[in-house]
Design a protein around this motif. Structure first.
Motif, PDB file in Angstrom:
ATOM      1  N   LYS A 172       0.452  -1.443   0.133  1.00  0.00           N
ATOM      2  CA  LYS A 172       0.213   0.273   0.299  1.00  0.00           C
ATOM      3  C   LYS A 172       1.417   1.291   0.273  1.00  0.00           C
ATOM      4  CE  LYS A 172      -3.298   1.701   2.653  1.00  0.00           C
ATOM      5  NZ  LYS A 172      -3.877   1.859   4.601  1.00  0.00           N
ATOM      6  N   ASP A 173       0.696   1.883  -0.993  1.00  0.00           N
ATOM      7  CA  ASP A 173       1.424   3.401  -0.967  1.00  0.00           C
ATOM      8  C   ASP A 173       0.721   4.757  -0.623  1.00  0.00           C
ATOM      9  OD1 ASP A 173       3.746   4.730  -1.424  1.00  0.00           O
ATOM     10  OD2 ASP A 173       3.385   5.098  -3.670  1.00  0.00           O
ATOM     11  N   LYS A 174      -0.359   4.971  -1.120  1.00  0.00           N
ATOM     12  CA  LYS A 174      -1.349   5.557  -1.044  1.00  0.00           C
ATOM     13  C   LYS A 174      -1.850   5.606   0.820  1.00  0.00           C
ATOM     14  CE  LYS A 174      -2.589   7.043  -5.234  1.00  0.00           C
ATOM     15  NZ  LYS A 174      -4.334   7.281  -5.850  1.00  0.00           N
ATOM     16  N   ILE A 185      10.570  -3.054   6.603  1.00  0.00           N
ATOM     17  CA  ILE A 185       9.807  -4.265   6.371  1.00  0.00           C
ATOM     18  C   ILE A 185       8.804  -4.106   6.862  1.00  0.00           C
ATOM     19  CG2 ILE A 185       9.290  -6.723   5.326  1.00  0.00           C
ATOM     20  CD1 ILE A 185      10.820  -4.941   3.537  1.00  0.00           C
ATOM     21  N   GLN A 186       8.326  -4.430   8.124  1.00  0.00           N
ATOM     22  CA  GLN A 186       7.381  -4.262   9.365  1.00  0.00           C
ATOM     23  C   GLN A 186       6.135  -4.202   8.894  1.00  0.00           C
ATOM     24  OE1 GLN A 186       7.542  -7.657  11.214  1.00  0.00           O
ATOM     25  NE2 GLN A 186       9.446  -7.798   9.865  1.00  0.00           N
ATOM     26  N   LYS A 187       6.289  -1.945   8.800  1.00  0.00           N
ATOM     27  CA  LYS A 187       5.690  -1.711   8.606  1.00  0.00           C
ATOM     28  C   LYS A 187       5.043  -1.361   7.730  1.00  0.00           C
ATOM     29  CE  LYS A 187       8.818   1.680  12.116  1.00  0.00           C
ATOM     30  NZ  LYS A 187       9.538   2.813  11.998  1.00  0.00           N
ATOM     31  N   LEU A 188       5.681  -2.248   6.465  1.00  0.00           N
ATOM     32  CA  LEU A 188       4.383  -2.116   5.143  1.00  0.00           C
ATOM     33  C   LEU A 188       2.720  -2.854   5.117  1.00  0.00           C
ATOM     34  CD1 LEU A 188       6.796  -3.132   3.171  1.00  0.00           C
ATOM     35  CD2 LEU A 188       6.379  -0.705   3.047  1.00  0.00           C
ATOM     36  N   ASN A 247       2.232 -11.544   3.015  1.00  0.00           N
ATOM     37  CA  ASN A 247       2.908 -12.152   4.601  1.00  0.00           C
ATOM     38  C   ASN A 247       4.381 -13.605   4.623  1.00  0.00           C
ATOM     39  OD1 ASN A 247       1.490 -10.694   6.380  1.00  0.00           O
ATOM     40  ND2 ASN A 247      -0.529 -12.434   6.315  1.00  0.00           N
ATOM     41  N   ARG A 248       3.819 -13.658   3.276  1.00  0.00           N
ATOM     42  CA  ARG A 248       4.773 -15.157   2.809  1.00  0.00           C
ATOM     43  C   ARG A 248       6.284 -14.370   2.458  1.00  0.00           C
ATOM     44  NH1 ARG A 248       2.577 -18.003  -1.332  1.00  0.00           N
ATOM     45  NH2 ARG A 248       1.179 -19.182   0.636  1.00  0.00           N
ATOM     46  N   ALA A 249       5.817 -12.969   1.856  1.00  0.00           N
ATOM     47  CA  ALA A 249       7.041 -12.310   1.210  1.00  0.00           C
ATOM     48  C   ALA A 249       7.871 -11.998   2.780  1.00  0.00           C
ATOM     49  CB  ALA A 249       6.479 -11.394   0.251  1.00  0.00           C
ATOM     50  N   ILE A 250       6.730 -11.683   3.838  1.00  0.00           N
ATOM     51  CA  ILE A 250       7.987 -10.060   4.474  1.00  0.00           C
ATOM     52  C   ILE A 250       8.705 -11.176   5.033  1.00  0.00           C
ATOM     53  CG2 ILE A 250       7.219  -9.249   6.725  1.00  0.00           C
ATOM     54  CD1 ILE A 250       6.253  -7.684   4.203  1.00  0.00           C
ATOM     55  N   PRO A 261       6.612   4.142   0.691  1.00  0.00           N
ATOM     56  CA  PRO A 261       6.351   2.432   0.515  1.00  0.00           C
ATOM     57  C   PRO A 261       7.175   1.947  -0.246  1.00  0.00           C
ATOM     58  CG  PRO A 261       4.402   2.514   1.735  1.00  0.00           C
ATOM     59  CD  PRO A 261       5.335   4.449   1.568  1.00  0.00           C
ATOM     60  N   LYS A 262       7.007   2.322  -1.852  1.00  0.00           N
ATOM     61  CA  LYS A 262       7.473   2.159  -3.122  1.00  0.00           C
ATOM     62  C   LYS A 262       8.710   2.544  -3.396  1.00  0.00           C
ATOM     63  CE  LYS A 262       3.100   1.118  -5.151  1.00  0.00           C
ATOM     64  NZ  LYS A 262       2.872  -0.453  -5.853  1.00  0.00           N
TER      65      LYS A 262
END
Length: 128
Positions: free
Chosen positions: A43-45, A72-75, A87-90, A116-117
């Motif tokens: 999510k970027d916006k 990364i934890q805050k994304l 979640n798998r990627a994190i 984030p982006k």
């Protein structure tokens, strides 16, 4: 005849072992691929801005990786539909470690905050 077969087997095994990429290279490529995938899921916006290390010097790589792992934890995922992949990627990125603490005077807070982006793009550049 037996010697020839043994020689051929030995030659084949050694050539296969020499052509395989080192495990670290494979791991870095997997992390890089995961970061690229996260770019489409994040999510970027209306998202929190994150401290993004850019062009860290050699001694500050450990600090930069640590900052990225904390960020990364805050994304947040764009939609709940992609939540399991997200979640798998994190989890995969959290397993990544960099072992050289080095001497660095900068902290995560000293880096500029970005979206984030842009954060993921900076992490991707570091991994390359």
């Amino acid at each position: 005849m037996k010697r020839m077969i043994i020689f051929c087997m030995l030659f084949f095994c050694s050539s296969v072992a020499l052509t395989a990429p080192p495990p670290r290279t494979v791991k870095y490529k997997q992390i890089l691929k995961t970061i690229k995938q996260l770019g489409t899921m994040v999510k970027d916006k209306d998202a929190e801005l994150l401290h993004t290390p850019e062009n860290p010097v050699e001694g500050c790589l450990y600090t930069a990786v640590t900052c990225f792992k904390k960020g990364i934890q805050k994304l947040q995922p764009v939609s709940s539909q992609k939540n399991t992949d997200f979640n798998r990627a994190i989890r995969l990125i959290n397993k990544f470690t960099y072992r050289d603490p080095g001497e660095c005077e900068s902290t995560c807070e000293s880096y500029e905050k970005k979206t984030p982006k842009e954060f993921l793009k900076g992490f991707e550049n570091l991994m390359q």
